[in-house]
Motif scaffolding. Sequence first.
Motif, PDB file in Angstrom:
ATOM      1  N   GLN A 159       5.463  -0.206   6.100  1.00 61.02           N
ATOM      2  CA  GLN A 159       5.242  -0.197   4.652  1.00 61.02           C
ATOM      3  C   GLN A 159       6.358   0.562   3.933  1.00 61.02           C
ATOM      4  N   PRO A 160       6.791   0.054   2.780  1.00 68.98           N
ATOM      5  CA  PRO A 160       7.781   0.793   1.982  1.00 68.98           C
ATOM      6  C   PRO A 160       7.139   2.005   1.307  1.00 68.98           C
ATOM      7  N   GLU A 161       7.981   2.897   0.791  1.00 71.15           N
ATOM      8  CA  GLU A 161       7.486   4.059   0.034  1.00 71.15           C
ATOM      9  C   GLU A 161       7.107   3.651  -1.386  1.00 71.15           C
ATOM     10  N   ALA A 162       7.709   2.584  -1.863  1.00 69.34           N
ATOM     11  CA  ALA A 162       7.431   2.085  -3.214  1.00 69.34           C
ATOM     12  C   ALA A 162       8.131   0.743  -3.370  1.00 69.34           C
ATOM     13  N   VAL A 163       7.651  -0.050  -4.338  1.00 68.50           N
ATOM     14  CA  VAL A 163       8.323  -1.288  -4.710  1.00 68.50           C
ATOM     15  C   VAL A 163       8.683  -1.167  -6.189  1.00 68.50           C
ATOM     16  N   PHE A 164       9.944  -1.306  -6.507  1.00 70.67           N
ATOM     17  CA  PHE A 164      10.401  -1.237  -7.896  1.00 70.67           C
ATOM     18  C   PHE A 164      10.808  -2.639  -8.328  1.00 70.67           C
ATOM     19  N   TYR A 165      10.027  -3.207  -9.228  1.00 69.56           N
ATOM     20  CA  TYR A 165      10.218  -4.609  -9.571  1.00 69.56           C
ATOM     21  C   TYR A 165      10.765  -4.703 -10.990  1.00 69.56           C
TER      22      TYR A 165
END
Lengths: 361, 361
Positions: A159-165
């Motif tokens: 899993q990533p630490e966050a997704v910035f879209y």
Amino acid sequence: MRKVAIKTPSKSYEVFIEAGLRREIGRRMDDVLAQPASSVLIISDSVVAPLYLDEVKNSFSDLAVHTAVIEAGEASKSFTVFEQLLTKALEAGLDRKSVIVALGGGVVGDIAGFVAATFMRGIRFIQVPTTLLAHDSSVGGKVAINHPLGKNMVGSFHQPEAVFYDTEVLYSLSEREWRSGFAEVMKHGLIRKPSFLTWLQTTISSLESIPVEVLDELLEQSIAVKAEIVAEDEKEAGVRAYLNLGHTLGHALETKLGYGKLTHGEAVVIGIVFAMRLSGKLCGLSANVDDYEKWFQRLGYDTKIPAHLQADELIETMMKDKKTEGGTIRMVLLRSIGEATTMTVSSDEIKQLLVEQVEVD
Amino acid sequence: MRKVAIKTPSKSYEVFIEAGLRREIGRRMDDVLAQPASSVLIISDSVVAPLYLDEVKNSFSDLAVHTAVIEAGEASKSFTVFEQLLTKALEAGLDRKSVIVALGGGVVGDIAGFVAATFMRGIRFIQVPTTLLAHDSSVGGKVAINHPLGKNMVGSFHQPEAVFYDTEVLYSLSEREWRSGFAEVMKHGLIRKPSFLTWLQTTISSLESIPVEVLDELLEQSIAVKAEIVAEDEKEAGVRAYLNLGHTLGHALETKLGYGKLTHGEAVVIGIVFAMRLSGKLCGLSANVDDYEKWFQRLGYDTKIPAHLQADELIETMMKDKKTEGGTIRMVLLRSIGEATTMTVSSDEIKQLLVEQVEVD
């Protein structure tokens, strides 16, 4: 800014959706990391890097930021590029506290994520998706490379630490790329959220120009479905398999045609129509599949199987799918709109329907 | 039969220790798997396969059993062999319910485990260690391959479903191989269990012929230390790093000499002596290191650094260790026998002591 929370047994994190976010990755990353990064490696591709790499790189201050640019396209999800990226990470002196940033579409997210999953037995990474399709692939921690014998055959759950879209970057995509991503949006409605699907049908009649408010809403809703499913079943022991609606045939079409002839989403839509027709026969789906097929066609999708493909070849390829067990084909089907199931299907049943869906010259 | 339970956040399983166990792997595997295997791939190496592969293979009934044999030796933990084994798994038709059996020493366990960790994003595997050294590496889920720039740089944490340890096969090992494994046994006493260390010192005066009762007890105690540490810290965020006592210098010696010149354990013992001397200087270890060094020498270990190695080269290699962060060297040291710690050490402090430990021609 819109946010969707992803909660899995192994990690909880958020998907941030906002126009212009690419220029703030560095600062935002600091906010989400419990322990600061010792250094950063941004992995991007030859199409995305000229457009956005500098902006993302410049958003970091006081941190060693390294970059690696791979060739755009599915062919980069190879063992060779995987090893090259690990070499780059070692040469750049990345350590266990470093963070990898995946800046690009699904290919970049998948391979950069797999590098992060395996470098020194796993370091942190951040997804910065730049395509509509990647709103799906960047969430949920599936990372992988391809093997000549099958797509995504070698990988992990990481899993990533966050997704910035950053929604702004989507407006530089071609209509084909919008179509590729929108297939997964529709899929999320079909397997889990009929009200969302109805909203899509009434709101989206063309993929040429989706207003930004509609796009934000669409992304939040679509990612929310993914979040629900991933929270229930991180490692695809059960319901997560429903996300593969349309993908068994879709992957086979991509494999037989060669990656890139059909976009992923275009192949999936053909697979969805096929799965819906099979659902009508095998598990009581009463929805009018013709109506859905017409909607797909209005949005610019081909829904027929290219005429030169042989049903037997497609079935053989479908048998090699990861969901296959003991030589049967396990398909995701719909009992009703919003209610998915999986079912083992005989190759005879599949063949008959495949032939019916072949394009007439 | 002796058993040691391993409980980690991601999985609980048992290590079974018994003479002759290799002939029962198939039946025992059925006992430990919650879901039956759809097929099996046994991975072994060119030294172990001629001795035991048939016996292990014949222990399975009613199941498709495939085999892959890699060249014995550290060089097989490569990207090339990794890809070959994944190809073999795909060609053999392994699916998500298949199980990989690692039959061999640490090299086989590490690479077979990494194949299991990444094939279709992770399938189950069983460890069947055939060396004393592998009593350590087969427990705890660390799997990896090497990169030309460093050992075990690419890998995962992937716990096995069980470890089946056949003590009978250890008696075909050379004395050097006993020494290689026994270093990790002593290490477990040093970092965690002084009473076990004292028992070893009074019981083991030679590695030429350890009676089977002593061996069983030694293995159970040594694996129990590993189990305790892995239960507390599966992914090496803290105390698990203590297991690297002697390994920072040990790995550097292996790298600089070329794998195989010193066995892993022989290199680790030199590293342990070095870490103990450093501990006396930096964190108050009051034990008489000379006495320990003499015991190691009686057991046949060289405790000096080969004369032709340069301290600067060794330090440079130590800086590339996975435990390194931001260009410092983080060493595992002992505050007392049984109590480990980690400490950042300057390259000057290391250099001075390294020079003192160099062998006199």
